[in-house]
Design a protein around this motif. Structure first.
Motif, PDB file in Angstrom:
ATOM      1  N   UNK A 184       0.206   4.791   3.337  1.00 42.41           N
ATOM      2  CA  UNK A 184      -0.604   3.879   4.143  1.00 42.41           C
ATOM      3  C   UNK A 184       0.020   3.637   5.510  1.00 42.41           C
ATOM      4  N   UNK A 185       1.330   3.467   5.563  1.00 48.11           N
ATOM      5  CA  UNK A 185       2.008   3.260   6.846  1.00 48.11           C
ATOM      6  C   UNK A 185       1.749   4.428   7.789  1.00 48.11           C
ATOM      7  N   UNK A 186       1.822   5.640   7.251  1.00 51.69           N
ATOM      8  CA  UNK A 186       1.647   6.844   8.079  1.00 51.69           C
ATOM      9  C   UNK A 186       0.199   7.035   8.539  1.00 51.69           C
ATOM     10  N   UNK A 187      -0.753   6.478   7.797  1.00 47.22           N
ATOM     11  CA  UNK A 187      -2.160   6.724   8.127  1.00 47.22           C
ATOM     12  C   UNK A 187      -2.821   5.581   8.888  1.00 47.22           C
ATOM     13  N   UNK A 188      -2.112   4.453   9.060  1.00 45.53           N
ATOM     14  CA  UNK A 188      -2.692   3.334   9.804  1.00 45.53           C
ATOM     15  C   UNK A 188      -2.879   3.714  11.276  1.00 45.53           C
ATOM     16  N   UNK A 189      -3.891   3.173  11.943  1.00 50.26           N
ATOM     17  CA  UNK A 189      -4.188   3.568  13.337  1.00 50.26           C
ATOM     18  C   UNK A 189      -3.083   3.150  14.299  1.00 50.26           C
ATOM     19  N   UNK A 190      -2.989   3.878  15.420  1.00 56.51           N
ATOM     20  CA  UNK A 190      -1.959   3.580  16.423  1.00 56.51           C
ATOM     21  C   UNK A 190      -2.312   2.356  17.259  1.00 56.51           C
ATOM     22  N   UNK A 191      -3.588   2.039  17.357  1.00 53.05           N
ATOM     23  CA  UNK A 191      -4.022   0.826  18.058  1.00 53.05           C
ATOM     24  C   UNK A 191      -4.041  -0.311  17.043  1.00 53.05           C
ATOM     25  N   UNK A 376     -11.732  -4.061   8.653  1.00 55.54           N
ATOM     26  CA  UNK A 376     -11.730  -3.678  10.065  1.00 55.54           C
ATOM     27  C   UNK A 376     -11.918  -2.173  10.259  1.00 55.54           C
ATOM     28  N   UNK A 377     -11.770  -1.406   9.174  1.00 56.53           N
ATOM     29  CA  UNK A 377     -11.822   0.061   9.279  1.00 56.53           C
ATOM     30  C   UNK A 377     -13.254   0.561   9.188  1.00 56.53           C
ATOM     31  N   UNK A 378     -13.492   1.721   9.810  1.00 57.30           N
ATOM     32  CA  UNK A 378     -14.798   2.353   9.626  1.00 57.30           C
ATOM     33  C   UNK A 378     -14.796   3.107   8.296  1.00 57.30           C
ATOM     34  N   UNK A 379     -15.958   3.528   7.875  1.00 54.88           N
ATOM     35  CA  UNK A 379     -16.112   4.106   6.539  1.00 54.88           C
ATOM     36  C   UNK A 379     -15.320   5.366   6.289  1.00 54.88           C
ATOM     37  N   UNK A 384      -8.259   4.026   4.105  1.00 55.44           N
ATOM     38  CA  UNK A 384      -9.013   3.214   3.154  1.00 55.44           C
ATOM     39  C   UNK A 384      -8.642   3.552   1.705  1.00 55.44           C
ATOM     40  N   UNK A 385      -8.349   4.818   1.438  1.00 54.86           N
ATOM     41  CA  UNK A 385      -8.012   5.206   0.060  1.00 54.86           C
ATOM     42  C   UNK A 385      -6.707   4.567  -0.417  1.00 54.86           C
ATOM     43  N   UNK A 386      -5.589   4.683   0.355  1.00 52.99           N
ATOM     44  CA  UNK A 386      -4.371   4.007  -0.129  1.00 52.99           C
ATOM     45  C   UNK A 386      -4.520   2.484  -0.196  1.00 52.99           C
ATOM     46  N   UNK A 391      -4.844  -2.222  -3.804  1.00 52.95           N
ATOM     47  CA  UNK A 391      -5.636  -3.345  -4.294  1.00 52.95           C
ATOM     48  C   UNK A 391      -5.903  -3.222  -5.789  1.00 52.95           C
ATOM     49  N   UNK A 392      -6.035  -1.988  -6.265  1.00 55.74           N
ATOM     50  CA  UNK A 392      -6.235  -1.767  -7.699  1.00 55.74           C
ATOM     51  C   UNK A 392      -5.010  -2.217  -8.489  1.00 55.74           C
ATOM     52  N   UNK A 393      -3.807  -1.916  -7.958  1.00 51.99           N
ATOM     53  CA  UNK A 393      -2.575  -2.337  -8.627  1.00 51.99           C
ATOM     54  C   UNK A 393      -2.491  -3.857  -8.691  1.00 51.99           C
ATOM     55  N   UNK A 394      -2.766  -4.506  -7.557  1.00 57.51           N
ATOM     56  CA  UNK A 394      -2.643  -5.964  -7.503  1.00 57.51           C
ATOM     57  C   UNK A 394      -3.723  -6.645  -8.322  1.00 57.51           C
ATOM     58  N   UNK A 395      -4.901  -6.034  -8.379  1.00 54.03           N
ATOM     59  CA  UNK A 395      -5.977  -6.572  -9.212  1.00 54.03           C
ATOM     60  C   UNK A 395      -5.562  -6.550 -10.680  1.00 54.03           C
ATOM     61  N   UNK A 396      -4.899  -5.464 -11.084  1.00 48.55           N
ATOM     62  CA  UNK A 396      -4.410  -5.353 -12.452  1.00 48.55           C
ATOM     63  C   UNK A 396      -3.359  -6.409 -12.764  1.00 48.55           C
ATOM     64  N   UNK A 397      -2.460  -6.668 -11.800  1.00 49.92           N
ATOM     65  CA  UNK A 397      -1.423  -7.678 -12.020  1.00 49.92           C
ATOM     66  C   UNK A 397      -2.031  -9.076 -12.123  1.00 49.92           C
ATOM     67  N   UNK A 398      -2.999  -9.348 -11.261  1.00 47.19           N
ATOM     68  CA  UNK A 398      -3.658 -10.653 -11.298  1.00 47.19           C
ATOM     69  C   UNK A 398      -4.400 -10.854 -12.614  1.00 47.19           C
ATOM     70  N   UNK A 399      -4.982  -9.772 -13.104  1.00 51.03           N
ATOM     71  CA  UNK A 399      -5.725  -9.826 -14.356  1.00 51.03           C
ATOM     72  C   UNK A 399      -4.814 -10.140 -15.532  1.00 51.03           C
TER      73      UNK A 399
END
Length: 537
Positions: A184-191, A376-379, A384-386, A391-399
């Motif tokens: 995710x760090x590598x794929x985040x936008x430069x702006x 904030x991201x476009x489709x 968006x995938x990472x 979010x799937x990991x954290x959703x599981x922990x919250x559950x």
């Protein structure tokens, strides 16, 4: 032993310990027991797994025979009702009687699942069992479905398809926090928006070689606070003694506003401006000159018990201490571990449910930052995938979190890289709560699952009773582990003793010989809810 998310290994320890723990009962629960011998006044000794109970008999039962019962009352004493007057020879017969009583013919897998529950003395209720049957064929195999359903039943999770799928993914399709954070760090936008940079700052904590923070980072968070009307950095600096106690937030805000105007800093991109522009903090309102000075001051706040109970203060404190623990020699190794365990758990929990009357929290949790940046991201954005994976990991922990009146339970997946491990590791906690609703660490059970480079899968089962600690370590090669533990034991005893948690015992056990089948029920309670049971049948 094959790695499998939280893995069968961790769950196998739970099942084994459940069989040797004094059980507590819940209304509607199904149990089996053997009438061992009759006692005066129409009483009898009933054997239930590893527990013996004296029960008053109101039905004509036979000695040395096993029966199926349902708990009709759990408090103030346990009352049991015989499901069938017909004795059973084994759990297969018990399962057949229960299915017949429920009006269910039962498939082969349903019989097997119910027999497993009874054989391993795992508590369940008929309604939950019926719901579990409807999901039994949802997994890739019967064994996988059984493990998922056991996890759901023992953690009292809703028996729905959605919850099944989330639990299944957590057990059998694990996602690496460290690797996904790097992607995710590598794929985040430069702006970068402020939220994107805040997200990167937290994600870098997942790396063993993350960026070392500077005073400009503290200044950027201070400016973000001012923009949001938040007191977080201001309160932390005052609490640490770096800011004079008489300085008001209005004065602090006014001083920074003047500095921003003079240095032409855009508050909407404060992080970017401070890093990319040649701006000096020499005349800024920041009350310290070096990060060592800052870390040393907030370290004292960490040692104050009252600071740890303040949710917003804890989030800001955890964020900066995680930075300091990773990049400075000011912290002992034991302090670093404590800060990381508490810090990551705090930063990953959602802030959405916090008091909305409080000022906006500039130290937004990782979960909420992921949602903001995702919106904030476009489709077609590659990141968006990472984001969805995390979010799937954290959703599981919250559950997996359960909060009851007297006790609490939660599971956490932590980034292994920052702890010097190749893989993420998992921690399960269960224990009593204090009168003020805080966790009572004097009475609890904590289990760690580690995938070690040389020792492979290892489970550390820590039981705390009245601040006394007993450890059981499970591994495939206990003979290799024994001299290592013997070498480290004196230092461990000394460190725990200084914290007033004496170590009473350490046991090292072979996985295969001591855990049997590897399943996934909830860990047995760390305390016995029933003292001196009176049971009425």
């Amino acid at each position: 032993m094959q790695k499998n998310g939280i893995t069968k290994a961790l769950q196998a320890v739970r099942i084994k310990s459940n069989q040797h723990t004094t059980r507590s009962f819940k209304e509607g629960q199904i149990v089996t027991g053997k009438v061992q011998k009759f006692l005066p006044q129409n009483k009898a000794m009933i054997q239930m797994g590893g527990q013996r109970l004296v029960a008053q008999l109101e039905h004509l039962l036979k000695a040395n025979k096993r029966y199926v019962f349902q708990v009709k009352q759990a408090f103030p004493f346990v009352k049991l009702q015989v499901v069938s007057d017909k004795p059973v020879k084994n759990q297969k017969e018990s399962a057949s009687i229960l299915l017949q009583e429920m009006g269910v013919k039962g498939t082969k897998n349903q019989h097997a699942f119910l027999s497993f529950l009874l054989d391993h003395q795992l508590p369940f209720q008929k309604q939950r069992l019926t719901q579990a049957f409807s999901l039994l064929e949802r997994g890739s195999s019967f064994e996988e479905s059984r493990m998922v359903l056991l996890e759901m039943m023992q953690r009292n999770l809703p028996m729905t398809k959605k919850v099944f799928d989330i639990t299944y993914a957590r057990l059998f399709r694990p996602i690496s926090l460290s690797k996904t954070a790097n992607t995710l760090i590598q794929s985040l936008p430069s702006t970068h928006s402020n939220e994107t940079i805040q997200l990167q700052n937290i994600l870098r904590l997942f790396q063993s070689n993350g960026r070392e923070f500077t005073t400009k980072d503290v200044a950027a968070y201070s400016l973000t606070d001012i923009q949001k009307g938040s007191f977080q950095t201001f309160n932390l600096l005052k609490r640490s003694g770096l800011l004079d106690k008489d300085i008001t937030f209005s004065k602090w805000q006014s001083d920074w506003s003047s500095w921003v105007k003079e240095n032409k800093v855009n508050l909407n991109q404060a992080f970017t401006d401070l890093q990319q522009k040649h701006i000096s903090l020499k005349n800024s309102p920041l009350p310290f000159e070096s990060m060592d000075e800052f870390y040393q001051a907030i370290k004292q706040v960490w040692n104050e018990p009252t600071a740890k109970g303040h949710s917003q203060m804890q989030r800001a404190l955890s964020f900066w201490l995680l930075q300091g623990a990773a990049n400075t020699p000011l912290f002992a190794e034991s302090e670093k571990i404590s800060i990381k365990l508490k810090g990551f758990t705090t930063l990953m929990s959602s802030t959405s449910g916090m008091n909305t009357n409080l000022p906006a929290d500039s130290y937004t949790s990782l979960t909420d930052l992921l949602k903001i940046v995702n919106s904030q991201a476009d489709g077609k954005a590659a990141y968006k995938q990472p984001i969805q994976q995390l979010l799937q990991v954290f959703s599981g922990m919250q559950l997996q979190a359960n909060d009851h009146n007297e006790w609490a339970q939660f599971s956490v997946q932590l980034p292994g890289e920052t702890f010097g491990l190749h893989d993420d590791f998992f921690m399960d906690f269960e224990g009593k709560k204090k009168d003020n609703n805080e966790l009572n660490t004097d009475y609890c059970r904590v289990m760690f699952y580690l995938q070690l480079h040389q020792l492979n899968e290892t489970v550390i089962d820590m039981n705390v009773q009245n601040k006394q600690i007993s450890l059981t370590i499970y591994n495939q090669n206990p003979k290799i582990l024994q001299p290592i533990v013997k070498l480290l034991e004196p230092a461990l005893r000394e460190n725990l003793g200084e914290l007033h948690f004496p170590l009473t015992s350490i046991q090292i056990k072979d996985f295969e010989k001591n855990t049997g089948y590897q399943g996934t029920p909830r860990m047995a309670p760390a305390y016995n809810q029933e003292k001196g049971l009176d049971v009425k049948i």
